[in-house]
Design a protein around this motif. Structure first.
Motif, short mmCIF file in Angstrom:
data_model
loop_
_atom_site.label_atom_id
_atom_site.label_comp_id
_atom_site.label_asym_id
_atom_site.label_seq_id
_atom_site.Cartn_x
_atom_site.Cartn_y
_atom_site.Cartn_z
N ARG A 150 0.82 -1.22 0.00
CA ARG A 150 0.00 0.00 0.00
C ARG A 150 0.85 1.26 0.00
N SER A 151 2.17 1.12 0.07
CA SER A 151 3.07 2.28 0.11
C SER A 151 4.11 2.18 -1.00
N ALA A 152 4.34 3.28 -1.70
CA ALA A 152 5.34 3.31 -2.76
C ALA A 152 6.68 3.82 -2.26
N ASP A 153 6.71 4.41 -1.08
CA ASP A 153 7.95 4.96 -0.53
C ASP A 153 8.87 3.83 -0.09
N VAL A 154 10.15 3.89 -0.48
CA VAL A 154 11.07 2.78 -0.24
C VAL A 154 11.35 2.56 1.24
N ASN A 155 11.16 3.58 2.06
CA ASN A 155 11.35 3.43 3.50
C ASN A 155 10.03 3.14 4.22
N ASP A 156 8.99 3.87 3.86
CA ASP A 156 7.70 3.68 4.53
C ASP A 156 7.14 2.27 4.32
#
Length: 250
Positions: free
Chosen positions: A207-213
């Motif tokens: 559900r997240s595209a951010d590499v850290n999130d």
């Protein structure tokens, strides 16, 4: 609540193992200790033991439903699990579905490369040696397990992967890689042991595209990303939605 138990048999980085009145069963207590880089980095994380215990219980039961033999008997308390007594084979078995971590540091394989079939890696379980990567020939040279048992371990590990990947996908998690440990009962039966949790799996949030999130596993602790227990709690919430009521030994 601390259940009645016998003497401490073993204490590792994340768990304690206690004897019980049943010679073929032990109690495992999941601790709040967090470690990384062969215990060079340490911390206490409130609620970690409970979350890992509860996640592991549900995943062991899921695997049992698909005929994967495990050491799991049932929960005793929030952080306590009753399991069959086994002699742990000194191998860390790692299945990699996506290239990341040490694989990318040690090879020119690009981060995020899909690995199909999953890469089967073996590490010698020895903190003093830094858990070195092994070849099958080195496994045989060390006499850790015979060839037929190693083949059985690989088959079981791949079966676990076949079950967990779609299960996690259904709750919007991607199983990037994971570590398994196996043990042998006094009767010689091979069982999946240890735990299956965000401590031992890399899980990315679809559900997240951010590499850290998107990271919902121990990499948040390794990389100082913060929100470690929030990530573990999110994994538990999603796993619990599919496996709400694990069995209890009391």
């Amino acid at each position: 609540m601390t259940p009645d138990h016998g003497p401490l048999l073993y204490e590792g980085k994340a768990k304690r193992v206690f004897a019980t009145a049943e010679t073929d069963q032990v109690l495992v207590e999941f601790k709040n200790d967090a470690t990384a880089f062969n215990a060079q980095k340490k911390a206490q994380l409130d609620d970690k033991g409970r979350l890992n215990c509860q996640i592991s219980a549900r995943l062991f039961e899921l695997l049992e439903q698909h005929d994967v033999p495990t050491h799991y008997c049932g929960l005793v308390d929030d952080t306590w699990m009753q399991v069959r007594r086994v002699e742990i084979i000194p191998l860390e078995v790692v299945l990699r579905n996506v290239a990341t971590g040490s694989l990318c540091r040690q090879t020119p394989i690009a981060e995020g490369t899909a690995l199909d079939p999953a890469l089967f890696d073996l590490y010698y379980k020895d903190d003093a040696l830094g858990d070195p990567l092994l070849t099958e020939a080195r496994v045989q040279l060390l006499g850790v397990v015979k060839a037929d048992r190693l083949s059985a371990i690989e088959q079981l590990a791949r079966r676990v992967n076949e079950i967990l990947c779609p299960f996690f996908a259904a709750i919007d998690l991607q199983l990037i890689d994971f570590k398994l440990e196996f043990g042998v009962t006094s009767g010689g039966e091979l069982l999946l042991a240890d735990e299956i949790s965000p401590d031992t799996c890399r899980l990315w949030d679809r559900r997240s595209a951010d590499v850290n999130d998107r990271i919902l596993d121990k990499d948040r602790f390794r990389k100082d990303l913060g929100g470690v227990m929030e990530a573990y709690g999110e994994v538990f919430k999603r796993v619990q939605s599919q496996c709400p009521n694990p069995r209890n030994c009391l």
